[in-house]
Design a protein around this motif. Structure first.
Motif, PDB file in Angstrom:
ATOM      1  N   ASP A  52       0.384   3.596  -2.005  1.00 40.46           N
ATOM      2  CA  ASP A  52       0.911   4.430  -0.921  1.00 40.46           C
ATOM      3  C   ASP A  52       0.705   5.889  -1.311  1.00 40.46           C
ATOM      4  OD1 ASP A  52       2.475   6.003   0.734  1.00 40.46           O
ATOM      5  OD2 ASP A  52       4.098   4.538   0.889  1.00 40.46           O
ATOM      6  N   GLU A  53      -0.308   6.511  -0.690  1.00 40.94           N
ATOM      7  CA  GLU A  53      -0.622   7.923  -0.947  1.00 40.94           C
ATOM      8  C   GLU A  53      -0.167   8.788   0.220  1.00 40.94           C
ATOM      9  OE1 GLU A  53      -2.374   9.519  -3.531  1.00 40.94           O
ATOM     10  OE2 GLU A  53      -3.345   7.905  -4.662  1.00 40.94           O
ATOM     11  N   VAL A  54       0.830   8.297   0.956  1.00 44.07           N
ATOM     12  CA  VAL A  54       1.302   9.040   2.128  1.00 44.07           C
ATOM     13  C   VAL A  54       1.745  10.451   1.726  1.00 44.07           C
ATOM     14  CG1 VAL A  54       3.160   9.148   3.856  1.00 44.07           C
ATOM     15  CG2 VAL A  54       1.874   7.028   3.531  1.00 44.07           C
ATOM     16  N   GLN A  55       2.492  10.535   0.630  1.00 42.21           N
ATOM     17  CA  GLN A  55       2.979  11.855   0.198  1.00 42.21           C
ATOM     18  C   GLN A  55       2.071  12.483  -0.869  1.00 42.21           C
ATOM     19  OE1 GLN A  55       7.213  13.875  -1.214  1.00 42.21           O
ATOM     20  NE2 GLN A  55       7.219  12.021  -0.016  1.00 42.21           N
ATOM     21  N   THR A  56       1.504  11.646  -1.734  1.00 41.00           N
ATOM     22  CA  THR A  56       0.723  12.166  -2.867  1.00 41.00           C
ATOM     23  C   THR A  56      -0.717  12.506  -2.499  1.00 41.00           C
ATOM     24  OG1 THR A  56       0.264   9.867  -3.450  1.00 41.00           O
ATOM     25  CG2 THR A  56       2.042  10.957  -4.658  1.00 41.00           C
ATOM     26  N   GLY A  57      -1.219  11.945  -1.382  1.00 41.75           N
ATOM     27  CA  GLY A  57      -2.631  12.109  -1.030  1.00 41.75           C
ATOM     28  C   GLY A  57      -2.951  13.496  -0.497  1.00 41.75           C
ATOM     29  N   VAL A  58      -4.224  13.703  -0.161  1.00 46.12           N
ATOM     30  CA  VAL A  58      -4.735  14.963   0.395  1.00 46.12           C
ATOM     31  C   VAL A  58      -4.389  16.148  -0.509  1.00 46.12           C
ATOM     32  CG1 VAL A  58      -5.111  16.249   2.545  1.00 46.12           C
ATOM     33  CG2 VAL A  58      -4.283  13.914   2.660  1.00 46.12           C
ATOM     34  N   GLY A  59      -4.685  15.970  -1.799  1.00 46.00           N
ATOM     35  CA  GLY A  59      -4.649  17.089  -2.733  1.00 46.00           C
ATOM     36  C   GLY A  59      -3.286  17.449  -3.297  1.00 46.00           C
ATOM     37  N   ARG A  60      -2.236  16.841  -2.801  1.00 48.78           N
ATOM     38  CA  ARG A  60      -0.872  17.254  -3.175  1.00 48.78           C
ATOM     39  C   ARG A  60      -0.661  17.288  -4.688  1.00 48.78           C
ATOM     40  NH1 ARG A  60       2.922  20.317  -1.775  1.00 48.78           N
ATOM     41  NH2 ARG A  60       2.268  19.918   0.364  1.00 48.78           N
ATOM     42  N   THR A  61      -1.241  16.322  -5.410  1.00 50.78           N
ATOM     43  CA  THR A  61      -0.978  16.249  -6.855  1.00 50.78           C
ATOM     44  C   THR A  61      -2.073  16.910  -7.702  1.00 50.78           C
ATOM     45  OG1 THR A  61      -2.074  14.127  -7.181  1.00 50.78           O
ATOM     46  CG2 THR A  61       0.254  14.052  -6.514  1.00 50.78           C
ATOM     47  N   GLY A  62      -3.059  17.521  -7.031  1.00 51.17           N
ATOM     48  CA  GLY A  62      -4.101  18.219  -7.782  1.00 51.17           C
ATOM     49  C   GLY A  62      -5.425  17.458  -7.856  1.00 51.17           C
ATOM     50  N   SER A  63      -5.432  16.222  -7.386  1.00 50.95           N
ATOM     51  CA  SER A  63      -6.687  15.489  -7.145  1.00 50.95           C
ATOM     52  C   SER A  63      -6.594  15.026  -5.699  1.00 50.95           C
ATOM     53  CB  SER A  63      -6.825  14.296  -8.094  1.00 50.95           C
ATOM     54  OG  SER A  63      -5.630  13.542  -8.135  1.00 50.95           O
ATOM     55  N   PHE A  64      -7.727  14.661  -5.084  1.00 46.85           N
ATOM     56  CA  PHE A  64      -7.609  14.325  -3.660  1.00 46.85           C
ATOM     57  C   PHE A  64      -6.609  13.189  -3.467  1.00 46.85           C
ATOM     58  CE2 PHE A  64      -8.512  12.633   0.497  1.00 46.85           C
ATOM     59  CZ  PHE A  64      -8.526  13.794   1.255  1.00 46.85           C
ATOM     60  N   PHE A  65      -6.734  12.137  -4.312  1.00 50.83           N
ATOM     61  CA  PHE A  65      -5.730  11.068  -4.352  1.00 50.83           C
ATOM     62  C   PHE A  65      -5.062  11.100  -5.723  1.00 50.83           C
ATOM     63  CE2 PHE A  65      -8.877   9.271  -1.329  1.00 50.83           C
ATOM     64  CZ  PHE A  65      -8.031   9.018  -0.244  1.00 50.83           C
ATOM     65  N   ALA A  66      -3.783  10.722  -5.770  1.00 48.35           N
ATOM     66  CA  ALA A  66      -3.080  10.705  -7.059  1.00 48.35           C
ATOM     67  C   ALA A  66      -3.559   9.548  -7.942  1.00 48.35           C
ATOM     68  CB  ALA A  66      -1.574  10.595  -6.825  1.00 48.35           C
ATOM     69  N   PHE A  67      -4.010   8.443  -7.341  1.00 47.16           N
ATOM     70  CA  PHE A  67      -4.398   7.282  -8.164  1.00 47.16           C
ATOM     71  C   PHE A  67      -5.547   7.618  -9.111  1.00 47.16           C
ATOM     72  CE2 PHE A  67      -7.518   6.512  -4.736  1.00 47.16           C
ATOM     73  CZ  PHE A  67      -8.637   6.153  -5.484  1.00 47.16           C
ATOM     74  N   GLU A  68      -6.335   8.643  -8.749  1.00 49.82           N
ATOM     75  CA  GLU A  68      -7.468   9.029  -9.608  1.00 49.82           C
ATOM     76  C   GLU A  68      -6.980   9.460 -10.991  1.00 49.82           C
ATOM     77  OE1 GLU A  68      -9.839  12.113  -7.570  1.00 49.82           O
ATOM     78  OE2 GLU A  68      -8.980  11.353  -5.703  1.00 49.82           O
ATOM     79  N   GLN A  69      -5.764   9.992 -11.062  1.00 46.20           N
ATOM     80  CA  GLN A  69      -5.253  10.536 -12.330  1.00 46.20           C
ATOM     81  C   GLN A  69      -4.646   9.473 -13.228  1.00 46.20           C
ATOM     82  OE1 GLN A  69      -3.070  14.311 -12.086  1.00 46.20           O
ATOM     83  NE2 GLN A  69      -3.602  14.403  -9.926  1.00 46.20           N
ATOM     84  N   VAL A  70      -4.452   8.245 -12.701  1.00 44.09           N
ATOM     85  CA  VAL A  70      -3.801   7.216 -13.509  1.00 44.09           C
ATOM     86  C   VAL A  70      -4.679   5.972 -13.672  1.00 44.09           C
ATOM     87  CG1 VAL A  70      -1.409   7.930 -13.135  1.00 44.09           C
ATOM     88  CG2 VAL A  70      -2.524   6.461 -11.444  1.00 44.09           C
ATOM     89  N   GLY A  71      -5.954   6.114 -13.297  1.00 45.31           N
ATOM     90  CA  GLY A  71      -6.914   5.039 -13.557  1.00 45.31           C
ATOM     91  C   GLY A  71      -6.665   3.759 -12.776  1.00 45.31           C
ATOM     92  N   LEU A  72      -6.189   3.873 -11.545  1.00 42.88           N
ATOM     93  CA  LEU A  72      -5.998   2.662 -10.722  1.00 42.88           C
ATOM     94  C   LEU A  72      -7.239   2.391  -9.871  1.00 42.88           C
ATOM     95  CD1 LEU A  72      -2.307   2.897  -9.401  1.00 42.88           C
ATOM     96  CD2 LEU A  72      -3.200   1.540 -11.313  1.00 42.88           C
ATOM     97  N   HIS A  73      -7.341   1.136  -9.411  1.00 43.08           N
ATOM     98  CA  HIS A  73      -8.424   0.733  -8.510  1.00 43.08           C
ATOM     99  C   HIS A  73      -7.791   0.010  -7.322  1.00 43.08           C
ATOM    100  CE1 HIS A  73      -9.831   0.872 -12.666  1.00 43.08           C
ATOM    101  NE2 HIS A  73     -10.912   1.431 -12.142  1.00 43.08           N
ATOM    102  N   PRO A  74      -7.245   0.767  -6.373  1.00 43.35           N
ATOM    103  CA  PRO A  74      -6.521   0.115  -5.272  1.00 43.35           C
ATOM    104  C   PRO A  74      -7.437  -0.732  -4.391  1.00 43.35           C
ATOM    105  CG  PRO A  74      -6.522   2.527  -5.037  1.00 43.35           C
ATOM    106  CD  PRO A  74      -7.260   2.224  -6.285  1.00 43.35           C
ATOM    107  N   ASP A  75      -6.863  -1.785  -3.844  1.00 46.59           N
ATOM    108  CA  ASP A  75      -7.576  -2.554  -2.807  1.00 46.59           C
ATOM    109  C   ASP A  75      -7.354  -1.900  -1.456  1.00 46.59           C
ATOM    110  OD1 ASP A  75      -8.364  -4.968  -4.431  1.00 46.59           O
ATOM    111  OD2 ASP A  75      -6.184  -4.976  -4.731  1.00 46.59           O
ATOM    112  N   VAL A  76      -6.174  -1.286  -1.337  1.00 48.23           N
ATOM    113  CA  VAL A  76      -5.783  -0.660  -0.069  1.00 48.23           C
ATOM    114  C   VAL A  76      -5.065   0.651  -0.405  1.00 48.23           C
ATOM    115  CG1 VAL A  76      -4.364  -0.910   2.015  1.00 48.23           C
ATOM    116  CG2 VAL A  76      -5.474  -2.935   1.025  1.00 48.23           C
TER     117      VAL A  76
END
Ligand SMILES: Cc1ncc(COP(=O)(O)O)c(C=O)c1O
Length: 391
Positions: A230-254
């Motif tokens: 759920d990148e509703v709040q963290t997505g679109v650059g909010r955390t300093g990367s376009f998506f926050a998952f990029e910073q924690v090494g996840l591979h989301p399906d959705v």
């Protein structure tokens, strides 16, 4: 046909501005009445200026009245606002392509809010399992302190008693553990999907450990459940990367998105891999407004600006500055990028006192204050904030 006469002065009277008798009471008393915004400032109907560290609850990524957003809105409004999803939609196709590139996923479904995006993701996960012949795989697991929205499905995976009270029965098959560590055991062969946030925003601005999130991802893989971020709040650059998952090494399906995506024009999105997305066959889900040309045009403008590496670098730099400055004056400061939280004895009165001094903040829970300014905020605005808070 009778031509409408222009109605003259459309400004509301003082009495009309403050008359909320016919608005439902779910937001409580609101106190301030905003008239306009410019950059990181809001101005109320009395002309008073506020430094806005709420950004409409992590929405107005480019700040208020951003010239490119305004220009896109005006141009698209004069061209085509809405035509439904009966027809090809070039703006929608462009945004889907862009979000696929940025996320590493393949396809997008567009809706109008964060809760709708999560609602769609719950449906997508169940239907994907169903079409794979796994009719028993219906459970949706979420994390303690999660927030996924207010519609019945999203509320059912938001384990907060105060939000769920009185709305029973909720969606069957939703489950969560009381501690993060126990979440692992909740994910099994009956699980269609596990929902995670990289930083739990409404839960108090708590970033989750990368190792923990990776263990959850591995568990999902092991049992054949989908990982929904759920990148509703963290997505679109909010955390300093376009998506926050990029910073924690996840591979989301959705991935689910909303808030910052169109700077305040309502929009939501679900991104999925080709394989998972194929569960939404023609007619299986839909939205009248979702993905309309107006919202898509603005979202394209926002994504073009925010996905720029220099812009994201700016978010990281000012985010670090904000975090350092808050640590000087407050306790338990945590967050990522321009999504920071701090512990105070009484969050509600802290926020009220800040507003009296011209700074807008949000309380999350009783003791956490959240700082989510427009992403265009500069270090001098952080100094202005800290000066007021230090008083
Ligand atoms: C992580 C997360 N998911 C979902 C939502 C719900 O979004 P909306 O209010 O647009 O329905 C929010 C809203 O705060 C959120 O922070």
């Amino acid at each position: 046909m009778h031509e409408m006469e222009p109605s003259g002065d459309s400004r509301l009277s003082e009495d009309e501005q403050w008359n909320s008798r016919h608005v439902m009471g779910n937001y409580g008393a609101r106190g301030l009445c905003m008239e306009r915004g410019e950059g990181v400032y809001l101005y109320d109907v009395r002309g008073r200026r506020y430094l806005d560290f709420t950004a409409g609850i992590a929405v107005c990524a480019l700040g208020h009245a951003h010239p490119q957003v305004t220009a896109t809105l005006a141009e698209q409004a004069g061209t085509l606002i809405h035509c439904s999803n009966l027809y090809e939609n070039p703006q929608q196709n462009r945004l889907a392509t862009r979000l696929a590139e940025l996320s590493g996923l393949d396809q997008a479904f567009f809706c109008n809010s964060g809760t709708e995006a999560n609602e769609a993701a719950i449906k997508l996960a169940r239907r994907y399992a169903y079409l794979a012949g796994q009719h028993h795989r219906t459970r949706i697991v979420s994390l303690p302190r999660a927030f996924h929205g207010r519609t019945l499905g999203s509320l059912s995976i938001t384990p907060k008693a105060a939000y769920q009270e009185g709305y029973w029965p909720l969606l069957p098959g939703c489950d969560w553990a009381s501690t993060l560590a126990e979440t692992f055991d909740k994910i099994d062969d009956y699980t269609a999907a596990c929902f995670v946030e990289v930083v739990q925003g409404e839960g108090g601005v708590h970033p989750l450990e990368a190792e923990f999130l990776q263990v959850i991802e591995n568990r999902c893989r092991q049992v054949g459940a989908l990982l929904v971020v759920d990148e509703v709040q963290t997505g679109v650059g909010r955390t300093g990367s376009f998506f926050a998952f990029e910073q924690v090494g996840l591979h989301p399906d959705v991935i689910t998105m909303a808030k910052g995506l169109a700077n305040g024009v309502p929009v939501g999105a679900v991104l999925a891999s080709q394989e998972v997305a194929s569960a939404f066959t023609p007619g299986s889900h839909g939205s009248t407004f979702g993905g309309n040309p107006l919202a898509m045009a603005v979202a394209n403008t926002v994504v073009d600006l925010v996905a720029n590496p220099d812009f994201l670098q700016h978010v990281r730099e000012v985010g670090n500055y904000l975090s350092t400055k808050l640590q000087d004056i407050g306790s338990e400061v945590s967050g990522l990028g321009l999504m920071q939280g701090m512990t105070v004895p009484d969050a509600k009165s802290f926020v009220a006192r800040a507003a009296e001094r011209g700074v807008l903040l949000t309380a999350v829970g009783n003791t956490r204050v959240r700082f989510v300014p427009p992403l265009i905020v500069e270090p001098q605005h952080v100094d202005e904030l800290v000066q007021v808070l230090a008083e």
